[in-house]
Design an enzyme around this catalytic site. Sequence first.
Site, PDB file in Angstrom:
ATOM      1  N   ARG A 232     -70.904  11.365  18.697  1.00  0.00           N
ATOM      2  CA  ARG A 232     -70.453  12.502  17.936  1.00  0.00           C
ATOM      3  C   ARG A 232     -70.943  13.682  18.577  1.00  0.00           C
ATOM      4  O   ARG A 232     -72.275  13.883  18.817  1.00  0.00           O
ATOM      5  CB  ARG A 232     -70.871  12.852  16.595  1.00  0.00           C
ATOM      6  CG  ARG A 232     -70.118  11.423  15.440  1.00  0.00           C
ATOM      7  CD  ARG A 232     -68.642  12.062  15.361  1.00  0.00           C
ATOM      8  NE  ARG A 232     -68.069  10.907  14.537  1.00  0.00           N
ATOM      9  CZ  ARG A 232     -67.266  10.078  15.062  1.00  0.00           C
ATOM     10  NH1 ARG A 232     -67.227   9.816  16.303  1.00  0.00           N
ATOM     11  NH2 ARG A 232     -66.558   9.338  14.211  1.00  0.00           N
ATOM     12  N   GLU A 261     -64.647  19.654  18.709  1.00  0.00           N
ATOM     13  CA  GLU A 261     -63.472  19.227  19.156  1.00  0.00           C
ATOM     14  C   GLU A 261     -62.248  19.358  18.201  1.00  0.00           C
ATOM     15  O   GLU A 261     -61.001  19.246  18.496  1.00  0.00           O
ATOM     16  CB  GLU A 261     -63.836  17.849  19.386  1.00  0.00           C
ATOM     17  CG  GLU A 261     -63.936  16.918  18.314  1.00  0.00           C
ATOM     18  CD  GLU A 261     -64.308  15.467  18.490  1.00  0.00           C
ATOM     19  OE1 GLU A 261     -65.200  15.261  19.383  1.00  0.00           O
ATOM     20  OE2 GLU A 261     -63.522  14.500  18.109  1.00  0.00           O
TER      21      GLU A 261
HETATM   22  P1  NAI Z   1     -73.614   1.372  14.273  1.00  0.00           P
HETATM   23  O1  NAI Z   1     -73.559   1.880  12.712  1.00  0.00           O
HETATM   24  O2  NAI Z   1     -73.192  -0.093  14.403  1.00  0.00           O
HETATM   25  O3  NAI Z   1     -74.772   1.812  14.965  1.00  0.00           O
HETATM   26  C1  NAI Z   1     -75.481   2.899  14.914  1.00  0.00           C
HETATM   27  C2  NAI Z   1     -77.044   2.601  15.212  1.00  0.00           C
HETATM   28  O4  NAI Z   1     -77.536   4.012  15.369  1.00  0.00           O
HETATM   29  C3  NAI Z   1     -77.777   1.944  14.232  1.00  0.00           C
HETATM   30  O5  NAI Z   1     -78.223   0.854  14.905  1.00  0.00           O
HETATM   31  C4  NAI Z   1     -78.795   2.736  13.680  1.00  0.00           C
HETATM   32  O6  NAI Z   1     -79.989   2.378  13.142  1.00  0.00           O
HETATM   33  C5  NAI Z   1     -78.953   3.885  14.779  1.00  0.00           C
HETATM   34  N1  NAI Z   1     -79.421   4.998  14.142  1.00  0.00           N
HETATM   35  C6  NAI Z   1     -79.365   5.484  13.110  1.00  0.00           C
HETATM   36  N2  NAI Z   1     -80.253   6.849  13.279  1.00  0.00           N
HETATM   37  C7  NAI Z   1     -80.669   6.774  14.371  1.00  0.00           C
HETATM   38  C8  NAI Z   1     -81.418   7.647  14.963  1.00  0.00           C
HETATM   39  N3  NAI Z   1     -82.099   8.995  14.573  1.00  0.00           N
HETATM   40  N4  NAI Z   1     -81.919   7.640  16.471  1.00  0.00           N
HETATM   41  C9  NAI Z   1     -81.453   6.463  17.069  1.00  0.00           C
HETATM   42  N5  NAI Z   1     -80.592   5.399  16.321  1.00  0.00           N
HETATM   43  C10 NAI Z   1     -80.201   5.764  15.173  1.00  0.00           C
HETATM   44  O7  NAI Z   1     -72.453   2.283  14.883  1.00  0.00           O
HETATM   45  P2  NAI Z   1     -71.576   2.033  16.090  1.00  0.00           P
HETATM   46  O8  NAI Z   1     -70.434   1.220  15.813  1.00  0.00           O
HETATM   47  O9  NAI Z   1     -72.242   1.483  17.241  1.00  0.00           O
HETATM   48  O10 NAI Z   1     -71.220   3.552  16.532  1.00  0.00           O
HETATM   49  C11 NAI Z   1     -71.918   4.459  16.919  1.00  0.00           C
HETATM   50  C12 NAI Z   1     -71.246   5.760  16.819  1.00  0.00           C
HETATM   51  O11 NAI Z   1     -70.313   5.691  17.832  1.00  0.00           O
HETATM   52  C13 NAI Z   1     -70.662   6.210  15.606  1.00  0.00           C
HETATM   53  O12 NAI Z   1     -71.532   6.641  14.628  1.00  0.00           O
HETATM   54  C14 NAI Z   1     -69.415   7.110  16.068  1.00  0.00           C
HETATM   55  O13 NAI Z   1     -69.838   8.294  15.580  1.00  0.00           O
HETATM   56  C15 NAI Z   1     -69.228   6.833  17.306  1.00  0.00           C
HETATM   57  N6  NAI Z   1     -67.881   6.246  17.831  1.00  0.00           N
HETATM   58  C16 NAI Z   1     -67.181   6.877  18.769  1.00  0.00           C
HETATM   59  C17 NAI Z   1     -66.132   6.505  19.177  1.00  0.00           C
HETATM   60  C18 NAI Z   1     -65.209   7.002  20.215  1.00  0.00           C
HETATM   61  O14 NAI Z   1     -64.140   6.910  20.686  1.00  0.00           O
HETATM   62  N7  NAI Z   1     -66.002   7.871  21.249  1.00  0.00           N
HETATM   63  C19 NAI Z   1     -65.455   5.192  18.637  1.00  0.00           C
HETATM   64  C20 NAI Z   1     -66.454   4.661  17.382  1.00  0.00           C
HETATM   65  C21 NAI Z   1     -67.464   5.176  17.215  1.00  0.00           C
END
Ligand code: NAI
Length: 328
Positions: A232, A261
């Site tokens: 994000r 964006e």
């Molecule tokens: P997820 O929920 O599976 O993993 C997120 C991880 O971040 C978790 O392991 C959590 O413990 C960790 N986390 C939370 N706070 C943190 C911090 N302060 N520092 C480090 N790690 C922390 O989410 P997923 O599916 O891996 O997605 C990650 C992000 O990718 C989403 O939040 C979304 O914003 C973004 N995304 C982007 C897309 C794109 O098209 N560019 C598509 C899908 C998701």
Amino acid sequence: MKIAVFSTCSYDKEYLELLNTGHELTFYTESLNVQNALLTKGFDAVCIFVNDKADAEMMPLLADNGIKLILLRCAGFNNVDLVMAEEVGIKVLRVPSYSPEAVAEHAMAMVLTLNRKTHKAYNRVREGNFSLENLIGFNLHGCKVALIGTGHIGKAFYKILKGFGCHISAFDPFPDAELIKEGLKYENLENALKDAQIVSLHCPLSEDTLHMINANTLKLFKKGAMLINTSRGGLVATSDVIEALKTGQLGYLGLDVYEQERKLFFKDLSANIIQDDVISRLISFPNVLVTSHQGFFTKEAMTQIAEITFLNADSFANGKPLDNELLS
Ligand code: NAI
């Protein structure tokens, strides 16, 4: 159910129509915002994406118009006020994971493009310029990479990086037991950032993570390191990153997301004058690659998004358990 679909692009319509389980869909190309909230009148649900507004101001308007359900066609929900949704009695369901490999593979595409400059080589050769001047890259084999966040996408990226022979460390407040078993070393944020040649962000945007990459944390980076953000835009303080690029503290930047964006991405603005000076500055750097939130954009992910969106709609309509409900 009668569902108003916002921020519809041709590909959204294609996949949602193909996999519809019997709902009445009305497609709007506009993003949902306070000015056009009236469009939701007479519908049971709205189906929205990353740049639609479903904040505290919007929720009572939706409830007044009869909306009972918000179907997010994405995983991230920083654009939704869950407390207010609960207060006005609107359920919020999301697609928690859709092909994390799609985003991880895009992150790797950004790394490879920035590093080996294939985008420049493509243009050069087409103009008959076969010189290698300024195209030098570095080996990913043996390169140190820091993953910030090792959820679905971070984990998928870890596997790709391992295949390339990178040395990977990570920061995540909730370390993944399976990855530790596989040999991943978790560090605190400072140590993870310190030695890395590549830093890739895979954590959600929240109050805690807003601008986590800023002037102070950028100082911790190895000089000339690469930053990749496919999560994000708000994770990065963009003006600080621009300063770091100007001094060379940051050597490469790959952004698939951008804090502002909403006004730009998913739109063809090629005939317009871009009013956002920050993005204009960013794309003027030779070592910056910006893509417009396309990490998720594969056939597999689009299929999963549509399938899970309709599964969510069906569960709500039939009073079944709401497995993908977001609670405040
Ligand atoms: P997820 O929920 O599976 O993993 C997120 C991880 O971040 C978790 O392991 C959590 O413990 C960790 N986390 C939370 N706070 C943190 C911090 N302060 N520092 C480090 N790690 C922390 O989410 P997923 O599916 O891996 O997605 C990650 C992000 O990718 C989403 O939040 C979304 O914003 C973004 N995304 C982007 C897309 C794109 O098209 N560019 C598509 C899908 C998701």
